[in-house]
Design a protein around this motif. Sequence first.
Motif, mmCIF file in Angstrom:
data_model
loop_
_atom_site.group_PDB
_atom_site.id
_atom_site.type_symbol
_atom_site.label_atom_id
_atom_site.label_comp_id
_atom_site.label_asym_id
_atom_site.label_seq_id
_atom_site.Cartn_x
_atom_site.Cartn_y
_atom_site.Cartn_z
ATOM 1 N N ASP A 85 0.951 -0.934 -0.180
ATOM 2 C CA ASP A 85 -0.447 -0.339 -0.380
ATOM 3 C C ASP A 85 0.956 1.088 0.004
ATOM 4 O O ASP A 85 2.363 1.164 0.733
ATOM 5 N N GLU A 86 0.111 2.700 -0.666
ATOM 6 C CA GLU A 86 0.971 3.937 -0.548
ATOM 7 C C GLU A 86 -0.054 4.545 0.772
ATOM 8 O O GLU A 86 -1.069 4.208 0.536
ATOM 9 N N ASP A 87 0.927 5.865 1.194
ATOM 10 C CA ASP A 87 -0.351 6.524 1.659
ATOM 11 C C ASP A 87 0.860 7.516 2.807
ATOM 12 O O ASP A 87 1.809 7.510 1.991
ATOM 13 N N SER A 88 0.052 8.915 2.440
ATOM 14 C CA SER A 88 0.570 10.207 3.032
ATOM 15 C C SER A 88 0.727 10.320 4.213
ATOM 16 O O SER A 88 0.184 10.164 4.564
ATOM 17 N N VAL A 89 2.601 10.410 4.690
ATOM 18 C CA VAL A 89 2.063 9.833 6.463
ATOM 19 C C VAL A 89 3.537 11.225 6.693
ATOM 20 O O VAL A 89 4.034 11.661 5.690
ATOM 21 N N ALA A 90 2.810 11.903 7.933
ATOM 22 C CA ALA A 90 4.233 13.147 8.490
ATOM 23 C C ALA A 90 5.738 12.423 8.657
ATOM 24 O O ALA A 90 5.363 10.853 8.894
ATOM 25 N N ILE A 91 6.718 12.954 7.927
ATOM 26 C CA ILE A 91 7.629 12.699 8.739
ATOM 27 C C ILE A 91 8.591 13.384 8.723
ATOM 28 O O ILE A 91 9.569 13.309 9.462
ATOM 29 N N CYS A 92 8.515 14.850 9.419
ATOM 30 C CA CYS A 92 9.226 16.040 9.857
ATOM 31 C C CYS A 92 8.149 16.744 10.764
ATOM 32 O O CYS A 92 7.339 17.250 9.914
ATOM 33 N N ILE A 93 8.187 16.905 11.737
ATOM 34 C CA ILE A 93 7.121 18.555 12.472
ATOM 35 C C ILE A 93 8.378 19.231 12.959
ATOM 36 O O ILE A 93 9.468 18.709 13.557
ATOM 37 N N GLY A 132 -1.254 18.545 5.434
ATOM 38 C CA GLY A 132 -0.566 18.361 6.631
ATOM 39 C C GLY A 132 -1.272 17.370 7.742
ATOM 40 O O GLY A 132 -0.866 16.596 8.432
ATOM 41 N N ASN A 133 -2.208 17.766 8.340
ATOM 42 C CA ASN A 133 -3.175 17.228 9.470
ATOM 43 C C ASN A 133 -3.551 15.801 8.982
ATOM 44 O O ASN A 133 -3.774 14.971 9.844
ATOM 45 N N LEU A 134 -3.634 15.389 7.550
ATOM 46 C CA LEU A 134 -4.459 14.043 7.675
ATOM 47 C C LEU A 134 -3.162 13.132 7.568
ATOM 48 O O LEU A 134 -2.974 12.471 7.425
ATOM 49 N N ALA A 135 -1.655 13.686 7.094
ATOM 50 C CA ALA A 135 -0.882 12.929 7.158
ATOM 51 C C ALA A 135 -0.252 12.810 8.721
ATOM 52 O O ALA A 135 0.037 11.680 8.793
ATOM 53 N N LEU A 136 -0.517 13.463 9.178
ATOM 54 C CA LEU A 136 -0.396 13.544 11.098
ATOM 55 C C LEU A 136 -1.429 12.484 10.919
ATOM 56 O O LEU A 136 -0.979 10.885 12.316
ATOM 57 N N GLU A 137 -2.644 12.038 10.887
ATOM 58 C CA GLU A 137 -3.589 10.841 11.633
ATOM 59 C C GLU A 137 -3.210 10.018 10.684
ATOM 60 O O GLU A 137 -3.482 8.782 11.131
ATOM 61 N N ARG A 138 -2.703 9.872 9.322
ATOM 62 C CA ARG A 138 -2.364 8.344 8.273
ATOM 63 C C ARG A 138 -1.384 7.749 9.239
ATOM 64 O O ARG A 138 -1.036 7.006 9.842
ATOM 65 N N SER A 139 -0.171 8.853 10.513
ATOM 66 C CA SER A 139 1.174 8.107 10.734
ATOM 67 C C SER A 139 0.204 7.878 11.771
ATOM 68 O O SER A 139 0.690 7.003 12.345
ATOM 69 N N LEU A 140 -0.163 8.307 12.901
ATOM 70 C CA LEU A 140 -1.114 7.354 13.801
ATOM 71 C C LEU A 140 -1.566 6.275 13.653
ATOM 72 O O LEU A 140 -0.885 4.990 14.916
ATOM 73 N N TYR A 169 9.982 10.868 17.281
ATOM 74 C CA TYR A 169 9.098 10.451 17.687
ATOM 75 C C TYR A 169 7.895 9.959 17.298
ATOM 76 O O TYR A 169 8.190 9.614 15.728
ATOM 77 N N LYS A 170 6.965 9.137 17.635
ATOM 78 C CA LYS A 170 5.906 8.452 17.308
ATOM 79 C C LYS A 170 4.537 9.075 17.455
ATOM 80 O O LYS A 170 4.248 9.368 18.675
ATOM 81 N N ILE A 171 3.259 9.133 17.347
ATOM 82 C CA ILE A 171 1.937 9.793 17.230
ATOM 83 C C ILE A 171 1.343 8.529 17.856
ATOM 84 O O ILE A 171 1.456 7.298 17.662
ATOM 85 N N HIS A 172 0.878 8.737 19.110
ATOM 86 C CA HIS A 172 0.581 8.045 19.614
ATOM 87 C C HIS A 172 -1.160 8.388 20.118
ATOM 88 O O HIS A 172 -2.514 7.118 20.497
ATOM 89 N N GLU A 173 -1.667 9.793 19.762
ATOM 90 C CA GLU A 173 -3.487 9.544 19.921
ATOM 91 C C GLU A 173 -3.240 11.101 19.194
ATOM 92 O O GLU A 173 -2.634 11.860 19.002
ATOM 93 N N SER A 174 -4.626 10.982 18.462
ATOM 94 C CA SER A 174 -5.035 12.189 18.036
ATOM 95 C C SER A 174 -6.455 12.746 18.309
ATOM 96 O O SER A 174 -7.722 11.902 18.723
ATOM 97 N N TRP A 175 -7.240 13.998 18.664
ATOM 98 C CA TRP A 175 -8.684 14.583 19.398
ATOM 99 C C TRP A 175 -8.363 16.380 18.287
ATOM 100 O O TRP A 175 -7.229 16.681 18.340
ATOM 101 N N LYS A 176 -9.808 16.329 18.553
ATOM 102 C CA LYS A 176 -10.489 17.822 18.220
ATOM 103 C C LYS A 176 -10.149 19.104 20.220
ATOM 104 O O LYS A 176 -10.685 18.137 20.703
ATOM 105 N N GLU A 177 -9.671 19.482 19.925
ATOM 106 C CA GLU A 177 -10.021 20.628 20.771
ATOM 107 C C GLU A 177 -10.586 22.396 20.837
ATOM 108 O O GLU A 177 -10.008 23.269 19.649
ATOM 109 N N ARG A 178 -11.513 23.151 20.642
ATOM 110 C CA ARG A 178 -11.552 24.426 20.549
ATOM 111 C C ARG A 178 -10.424 25.518 21.206
ATOM 112 O O ARG A 178 -10.148 25.426 22.743
ATOM 113 N N LYS A 187 -4.882 17.795 18.070
ATOM 114 C CA LYS A 187 -4.535 17.842 18.447
ATOM 115 C C LYS A 187 -3.473 16.247 18.068
ATOM 116 O O LYS A 187 -4.240 15.303 18.278
ATOM 117 N N TYR A 188 -2.164 16.398 18.515
ATOM 118 C CA TYR A 188 -1.497 15.181 17.998
ATOM 119 C C TYR A 188 -0.542 14.431 19.149
ATOM 120 O O TYR A 188 0.291 15.571 19.382
#
Length: 460
Positions: A85-93, A132-140, A169-178, A187-188
Amino acid sequence: MTFEALRRRHLQMDETQDASRRADLKAGAIMMASNIRANSGKRVGTVPGVEIGDIFYFRMELCVIGLHAPSMGGIDYMTTKFGKDEDSVAICIVSAGGYENEDDDTDVLVYSGQGGNNRNTEERHDQKLERGNLALERSLHRKNEIRVVRGFKDPFCLTGKIYIYDGLYKIHESWKERTKYGVNCFKYKLLREPGQRDGAALWKMTQRWIDNPATRGRVLLADLSSKAEILPVCLVNEVDHEKGPVHFTYTNQVKYLRPLSSMKKLQGCGCQSVCLPGDASCACGQHNGGDLPFSSSGLLSCRKPIVYECGESCNCSTNCRNRVTQKGSRLHFEVFRTTNRGWGLRCWEPIRAGSFICEVSTYVSPDEFEPLPVKISAKNMGNVSRFMNHSCSPNVFWQPVQYDHGDDGHPHIMFFALKHIPPMTELTYDYGVAGAESSGSGSRRTKNCVCGSQNCRGLF
């Protein structure tokens, strides 16, 4: 190193022409157009040649070395394969304060997504799960490693930032926040991969020492200089039971038996207040080939056979930019015990390329009073420079400087940073090539080199 040297040179030239484009952007554009860059292809994980703890002063530096491609955006991402498979993922922030990121914990980073944070209230909006937000979500979900660069305030520049590569680093959790502005933000939560050397943690630790030197542990002597330096020089041993270096007399001045009054006088300038770039009537500028050697922030623009600073015979004030090394060092030095090279020297602050570090202070007897090339020796007398070890890949270079007399055969020897030097990195310079002939006395005595550099010559 190439980027910073090019940036400083363009800054020096632009000051005389009142150019509007930033020197860092100009240097980056030239290097990109000339394909003078490293690691041009994007990749997941580590980047060759970049070490944890490396520091940078401009976002464009991150681009030219291939650490983080966007010169503005905080999220770098790419499409890569995961099995079939191919996927768009985050590589640096880059976490640099543009959003409400939580980075007090050096092993945990809560990173805010991009978008919707416009300064104009009317243009603020909820963040979207794209780019970039979608890439971070896919990296999770893909659990791939992400490089993290953290930004901190530059302690020597009120408006500047320093970027520190803090590892994987690795992403362990994501959520939405106001947010406080009333918009929804992604949030990641990223956790630092275990087993890596300290990056941001070391930075924060040294900042605590600077704020309160008493918090530095394992100290043998609080001030090796006995108040001879502007700031105390700490003596530390975390390796063995040695209590300190062999006895020597600490001095921060060059002492000659021959008085300065007997030397040729250095012609001074008649500038009012301060010397200005491009002023053809400035004698000190003409001494330096027509350009002032230092930037407005005190960085040496480029190496020269001799740098001429303003001195007592000059009309300009002590605030003139062409008075740098004569004011002494303002760094928190630490003399420390190395594992295989005796005592060494390092610094609690980050040191920017081109920054003045210290002067070679020693006693010069009549038979040693020979013109250049210089022999540096501080066997019985000296300052922190006597603890600077050799390296075949040094981070410091020596530069002849004149300001109190005009005898070019006997200048002051000043050390400057060859490249950006992170806190607690050993300061080293190249002692010279083994077997090179000294002036009139045959070949120098050689020693086996244990610098550990990939470019080690084996002897010096």
